[in-house]
Structures are given as C-alpha cells and as structure tokens.
Scaffold this active site. Structure first.
Site, PDB file in Angstrom:
ATOM      1  N   ASN A 470       0.838  -1.199   0.000  1.00 24.96           N
ATOM      2  CA  ASN A 470       0.000   0.000   0.000  1.00 24.96           C
ATOM      3  C   ASN A 470       0.872   1.247   0.000  1.00 24.96           C
ATOM      4  O   ASN A 470       2.040   1.206   0.389  1.00 24.96           O
ATOM      5  CB  ASN A 470      -0.920   0.023   1.224  1.00 24.96           C
ATOM      6  N   CYS A 471       0.294   2.347  -0.471  1.00 28.40           N
ATOM      7  CA  CYS A 471       0.934   3.656  -0.344  1.00 28.40           C
ATOM      8  C   CYS A 471       0.050   4.491   0.578  1.00 28.40           C
ATOM      9  O   CYS A 471      -0.636   3.956   1.437  1.00 28.40           O
ATOM     10  CB  CYS A 471       1.130   4.307  -1.712  1.00 28.40           C
ATOM     11  N   PHE A 472       0.023   5.818   0.413  1.00 30.54           N
ATOM     12  CA  PHE A 472      -0.763   6.674   1.298  1.00 30.54           C
ATOM     13  C   PHE A 472      -2.258   6.409   1.204  1.00 30.54           C
ATOM     14  O   PHE A 472      -2.978   6.509   2.187  1.00 30.54           O
ATOM     15  CB  PHE A 472      -0.504   8.149   0.969  1.00 30.54           C
ATOM     16  N   ARG A 474      -3.700   3.937  -1.434  1.00 27.81           N
ATOM     17  CA  ARG A 474      -4.099   2.826  -2.288  1.00 27.81           C
ATOM     18  C   ARG A 474      -3.577   1.483  -1.784  1.00 27.81           C
ATOM     19  O   ARG A 474      -2.472   1.383  -1.294  1.00 27.81           O
ATOM     20  CB  ARG A 474      -3.573   3.025  -3.714  1.00 27.81           C
TER      21      ARG A 474
END
Length: 529
Positions: A470-472, A474
């Site tokens: 995951n990112c910030f 998504r």
C-alpha cells in the site's frame, strides 16, 4: 516496468511521511523562535527556547540523514520478503557505497582537506570558483564523498533490493549452509555495492551535470516550467508515478540549487527546510524553492476539490444522496486538512476525461499563480495544516493570503464546472451510477471485523493474490488474474475506485485509512512479512 516504477514510487513515500510530520514541527519551531511573531519576551525565555531548540536539533538530524533513510526505504519497498533483512543490508550498502567513492577520490588527492574553500583559494582559484568546486562534495556519516544527496540512497536501495530478491531464499551446500538464505544478502551486498560505487565514481559527475542541466531548463522556463510541473504531476496521479516526479523536484537540482552559508543545498524541499532553521531567511531564495511545494496545491486541495465534492453531492440522485454523503464528506475533509486527494480524484478521473483535464490544468495554473504572486509556503502535503503552519503563522511575508484569495475563486470554479459537466454530459460520479450497477452492488456495508476476509474474497481468494502492499491511499496488489475481482463487493468495504493496470496489477483506492486495511488483508491472506 510499470509495476516496478509504481513500487519504487511507493517506496519513496515512507521517508516523505516522516519529513511531512517533521516539517510541521520545524515550521512551528521557527515561528516560536521568531521575535517578530511571538514577541521578544517569549523568545527570551531560555527554558522554553531550549526545548524548542532541542526539537529543531532532532528534526535537523532527520533532514541531514535523508539519503540513508531513502536507501532503507527503497530496499524495504522493493523487497519481496524478509524486508527487515533488506533494510539492514541497505544500511551496510549505503556505508560501503560512499566509502568506495571516498577511497577512489582520495587516490586522486580529492579529500576534505584539498577540497576546502581555503585550500582551493590558496591554490590560485577565486572564492566563487572555490565555493562551487567545494560544493560538489560533502561528508556523509563521516565519509568524504560526492554530494549526491537522496539520489545516492535511492540507487543503493535499488541495488540492494535486487540482490536481496535474488539471494534471500538461496540454499547453500551443507558445509556452509549457515550463510545461506537471508544471511547471504548482506554478504552479497558487501560484494556488489563496491562495484556500484566504482561505477558511480566515474558516472556521477556526468549524471550530476545532466540533472543540473534539467533544473536549469526548468528554472529558465519561469512560470511556464512551474505550470508544466503542476499539470504533469496531476496527470500522473492515476499511474502512481507522480511520487517519482515529486521526489525529483524535492531532492535534486531540478527543484533548485542554493548556496547557504557557503554550503550547496540541492532540491526544493531541502532548501526550504534549511532556510527554516535560520532566524532571518532570504525570502527570495525561499520563494524560488517553494514554487514546487505545498503552496501550488493549496488552492485546489483546500478549496477546489472540496467544492467539487459538494457539486457531486448536489448532482447525485435524491435517493442516493444519503449513501454518498459520508463518502464525499470524508474525502473532502481529507483533502482540506491533509492534502490527500485521491479519494476525490478517483471518483471522476475515469468517468470524465473533461473533468480530469480541467483538474490537471487548474493544478498547473495554481502552481503558476502562487509563484507569480510571490507566495512562500513549503512542506509537501498542501492541506490546511501547511497553509496555517508554513503560511499564516510565519507572517505576511509568506503572502499566504493570496493562496486563500485564489482558493475562493478555485472553489467557485470547481463547483460550477463540475456541476455543469456532470449534468450536461450525465457523468456517472458517485450517486449517479447506472441502475444495473446498483443492482449488482450489495446494499449492506461490509462488517469491519470481517473486512480483511471480505476483501480477500473479493480479490478472487487467497490463491489469486501474489503480493499485497500500500501507499498513502491505495492498496497495491499483484494478482494471478485481475478478472476475478468483484468490484461491487470491494465498494462495500469503502473502496472509492478500482484501477486495473494490466492482467496482474491492480490498485484499490481507500484513502488515508488504507494502512490499517492493508494489515487486515495481509492477515486474512496470511501474507505478513
């Protein structure tokens, strides 16, 4: 390559989250130590100022060691498993990388003594030439080396991750089996990284000049260069590659180069944070640096996109308004306060190219207007927190009020354009989906206690999932077959968008709460590191 670049972009965001928080503390500290803002009496309180000075020292240490933080972050982000081993190896690799470069520099009598400004001036050069030459080098963790900044950490992290993924499962013969598996990674790092160091010893002077040349082109482009950055940065949002573009302007000469107290500082964010540590910073230099930072985002993040949410809410069908209200309100608050915009953007960028292009153009225009009006608001997020801490609290010299004035016009423009386009072209924004979509979407919202297992099943089951990250905002997934995804079920878990990049790669947009969701999905899929 697309998958790899997306993973790289995501891995670069781990240090950014620290920098964003640390930057807020640094901004508050600079305000509290400015007598023009808090008064002479407050700044003369030694006990209070000592505490503030301590905070600034801690934050300064973080900013001063960004390269090694990026090395570890990239290795962690690109490693397929045993990520702690990858991080450990990255630290080893980073040190060996610069020791290698330092050794070869010293063979040519290039060291801290011979490259000092005094030594160069004594050798017959002018002070200006000596300063420029000395600025090409720096001391990293006590090692004299090229001034590569974050770039050095990134290339080391990339190599270490490649070595890690190749060797962390390797089994050696019985006699030396103890050194197999994850223990082999730091050993192979010790073998391979010096080769990279030798290569960069020859390549970096050429590559550094090339990067600086790109920075000069952007600087000479003036307002158009700033507009182009803002426009392209938003266009890249669906791919996730905007993170890479942002890091280029924040930490390389593309974002600017400044000489501060005889030291060369490279990158827009580095320059801004360094100036924050000064009691009387040069505002002209600061404005040049902040052209690519938070100030360009404030008009559309704090004002424009929340207004677009209101337009989408008003244009939703009467029976759907209650359902989309919570979604749009949460997305608007996230954009307004922290500058996290993807939950809003993914609600329209795939259903209306017109609104997407409008949004990208307004982003470029926002960056350009803030630059032309001499606004100076730094940091990386672009929400109301940055506007207050790095704008209003630092006084009128930042011209923060222009961001608010332009933002009011942005709110009106976004509201009326979104409302007109949605109604005129019957855009399927939240609450306006086709009736057939509504039938296939379960009405019941997923049980939070079963969220992980529900998402895993909606992704085609555990056997269909190859990796989870995951990112910030998504959930980033590699699947065996993306056609097995049940998007209707994913929407009941709070997903605001599902983006299939190809047959295997998919991103599910959740917003700021994605970190906790990713952990639940990993638990349910038994894929924790």
């Amino acid at each position: 390559m697309k998958e790899y670049l997306q993973k790289l972009g995501k891995s670069l965001m781990m240090p950014i989250s620290i920098i964003a928080a640390a930057g807020i503390f640094l901004g508050l500290a600079s305000v509290l130590q400015n007598p023009a803002i808090v008064g002479e009496m407050f700044t003369s309180m030694s006990a209070v100022q000592n505490v503030i000075g301590f905070i600034r020292a801690i934050v300064g240490a973080l900013f001063g060691n960004l390269p090694i933080l990026f090395a570890a972050s990239v290795a962690i982000g690109l490693a397929k498993g045993e990520k702690t081993t990858a991080a450990f190896s990255a630290i080893i690799g980073f040190i060996l990388f610069h020791i290698t470069i330092s050794y070869f520099l010293n063979l040519n009598e290039i060291n801290a003594t011979t490259m000092s400004v005094d030594a160069l001036v004594a050798g017959g050069g002018s002070t200006l030439e000596a300063t420029r030459t000395a600025s090409l080098y720096e001391t990293v963790l006590g090692v004299f080396t090229y001034r590569m900044n974050v770039f050095g950490g990134v290339v080391v992290g990339i190599l270490v991750a490649a070595v890690h993924n190749r060797f962390y499962k390797t089994e050696l013969p019985m006699a030396i089996s103890y050194f197999g598996g994850k223990r082999l990674v730091p050993i192979m790092t010790t073998v391979t990284v010096p080769i990279l160091g030798i290569l960069m010893y020859y390549v970096w002077p050429i590559l550094g000049q090339g990067i600086e040349g790109i920075g000069n082109i952007i600087a000479e482009s003036g307002s158009f260069g700033v507009f182009l950055f803002g426009f392209i940065e938003r266009l890249l949002v669906p791919t996730g590659l905007h993170h890479i573009l942002n890091q280029l302007v924040r930490f390389t000469p593309i974002g600017g180069v400044a000489m501060l107290d005889g030291e060369q500082i490279v990158g827009a964010l580095n320059i801004f944070n360094r100036l924050l540590t000064e009691s009387n910073p040069d505002m002209s230099v600061m404005r040049e640096a902040t052209r690519f930072l938070a100030q360009g985002k404030i008009p559309f993040m704090v004002f424009g996109l929340p207004a677009a949410c209101f337009a989408m809410f008003q244009t939703a069908r009467p029976g759907e308004k209650k359902r989309v209200k919570a979604l749009l309100l949460a997305a608007a608050i996230a954009s307004f306060t922290t500058g996290i915009t993807e939950p809003i953007e993914f609600s329209f960028i795939f259903v209306s190219p017109i609104l997407f292009i409008f949004h990208a153009l307004m982003s470029g225009l926002s960056f350009m207007l803030m630059s032309l009006l001499g606004v100076s608001i730094g940091n990386v997020q672009g929400g109301a927190i940055d506007l207050i801490v790095f704008g209003a609290l630092r006084g009128t010299s930042t011209n923060w009020f222009f961001a608010v004035l332009i933002g009011i016009f942005y709110a009106a423009a976004y509201y009326f354009v979104f409302r007109y386009v949605i109604l005129k072209r019957n855009v399927k924004t939240p609450g306006r989906e086709l009736e057939t979509d509504e039938v296939s979407t379960p009405a019941k919202v997923a049980d939070p206690s079963e969220l992980g297992s529900i998402i895993v099943n909606a992704l085609g089951g555990r056997e269909n999932i190859q990796s989870i990250d995951n990112c910030f905002t998504r959930l980033r997934l590699v699947l065996v077959d993306t056609n097995k995804i049940d998007e209707a079920i994913l929407k009941t878990t709070g997903a605001v968008g599902v983006m299939k990049l190809d047959d295997k790669n998919v991103q599910v947009v959740y917003g700021p709460q994605v970190e906790g969701i990713a952990l639940k999905v990993k638990d349910s899929a038994n894929m924790n590191d």
